[in-house]
Design an enzyme around this catalytic site. Structure first.
Site, PDB file in Angstrom:
ATOM      1  N   HIS A  53       0.859  -1.184   0.000  1.00  0.00           N
ATOM      2  CA  HIS A  53       0.000   0.000   0.000  1.00  0.00           C
ATOM      3  C   HIS A  53       0.894   1.232   0.000  1.00  0.00           C
ATOM      4  O   HIS A  53       2.052   1.184   0.425  1.00  0.00           O
ATOM      5  CB  HIS A  53      -0.897   0.007   1.241  1.00  0.00           C
ATOM      6  CG  HIS A  53      -1.942  -1.059   1.242  1.00  0.00           C
ATOM      7  ND1 HIS A  53      -3.070  -0.985   2.021  1.00  0.00           N
ATOM      8  CD2 HIS A  53      -2.036  -2.238   0.557  1.00  0.00           C
ATOM      9  CE1 HIS A  53      -3.819  -2.049   1.826  1.00  0.00           C
ATOM     10  NE2 HIS A  53      -3.207  -2.828   0.945  1.00  0.00           N
ATOM     11  N   GLU A  55       1.024   3.940   1.804  1.00  0.00           N
ATOM     12  CA  GLU A  55       1.546   4.376   3.100  1.00  0.00           C
ATOM     13  C   GLU A  55       2.671   3.477   3.586  1.00  0.00           C
ATOM     14  O   GLU A  55       3.703   3.959   4.065  1.00  0.00           O
ATOM     15  CB  GLU A  55       0.422   4.409   4.151  1.00  0.00           C
ATOM     16  CG  GLU A  55      -0.711   5.361   3.826  1.00  0.00           C
ATOM     17  CD  GLU A  55      -1.853   4.714   3.041  1.00  0.00           C
ATOM     18  OE1 GLU A  55      -2.974   5.235   3.140  1.00  0.00           O
ATOM     19  OE2 GLU A  55      -1.617   3.715   2.337  1.00  0.00           O
ATOM     20  N   CYS A  83      -6.105   2.276   5.631  1.00  0.00           N
ATOM     21  CA  CYS A  83      -6.727   1.017   6.016  1.00  0.00           C
ATOM     22  C   CYS A  83      -6.149   0.590   7.371  1.00  0.00           C
ATOM     23  O   CYS A  83      -5.187   1.189   7.859  1.00  0.00           O
ATOM     24  CB  CYS A  83      -6.462  -0.038   4.945  1.00  0.00           C
ATOM     25  SG  CYS A  83      -4.755  -0.673   4.953  1.00  0.00           S
ATOM     26  N   CYS A  86      -2.305  -0.042   7.238  1.00  0.00           N
ATOM     27  CA  CYS A  86      -1.522   1.185   7.090  1.00  0.00           C
ATOM     28  C   CYS A  86      -1.591   2.042   8.344  1.00  0.00           C
ATOM     29  O   CYS A  86      -0.588   2.625   8.759  1.00  0.00           O
ATOM     30  CB  CYS A  86      -1.991   1.966   5.869  1.00  0.00           C
ATOM     31  SG  CYS A  86      -1.623   1.109   4.320  1.00  0.00           S
TER      32      CYS A  86
END
Length: 156
Positions: A53, A55, A83, A86
């Site tokens: 992801h 991040e 999410c 993250c």
């Protein structure tokens, strides 16, 4: 540069990612003392890495750039509300502040819905959808005891 400028960079990363078919519509920028330390977009589908992801990738790059596991003093700008994975990584990295643009409801509207994970976290392990069973706790505790007694450990 202002907060809005860094957020626009994160948003631009998310848009470029979609235009270039590199992954999901997510971008993140990490800043320290007004300087960009790291930036990344989501590369889950191009790297076949479900943890890639934006991040998390930006955190990895920032830690590498600063040669530390702690990003205290840093701010992260994410094109979307993080999410659970993250958000956990942001806390573990000790980032001082989070700014985000889209909400998790906006993400759910385009089929990036993490609500089920938030719900699962609140459940006892045996009640989760992912079958879970504890094994060999007594054996595993040895590593924790060793850590506790180690004079060479680096707390984090």
């Amino acid at each position: 540069m202002e907060h809005e400028d860094f957020m626009r960079m994160a948003i631009a990363l998310s848009e470029d990612n979609v235009k270039n078919n590199l992954g999901g519509p997510f971008g993140a920028v990490i800043v320290k003392d007004g300087q960009i330390i790291a930036k990344s977009a989501n590369t889950v589908t191009t790297t076949n890495d479900p943890t890639a992801h934006a991040e998390v990738a930006a955190i990895r790059l920032a830690c590498h750039a600063l040669n530390t596991f702690s990003l205290e003093g840093c701010t992260i700008y994410a094109s979307c509300e993080p999410c659970p994975m993250c958000l956990g990584a942001i806390y573990w990295a000790r980032i001082d502040k989070l700014y985000y643009a889209n909400t998790k409801r906006d993400a759910a509207a385009i089929n990036f819905d993490d609500d089920f994970i938030y719900q699962e976290i609140d459940l006892k392990p045996e009640d989760r959808k992912l079958p879970s069973q504890q094994l060999l706790r007594d054996e595993a505790l040895k590593a924790f005891e060793m850590w506790q007694l180690s004079a060479n450990k680096t707390d984090y």
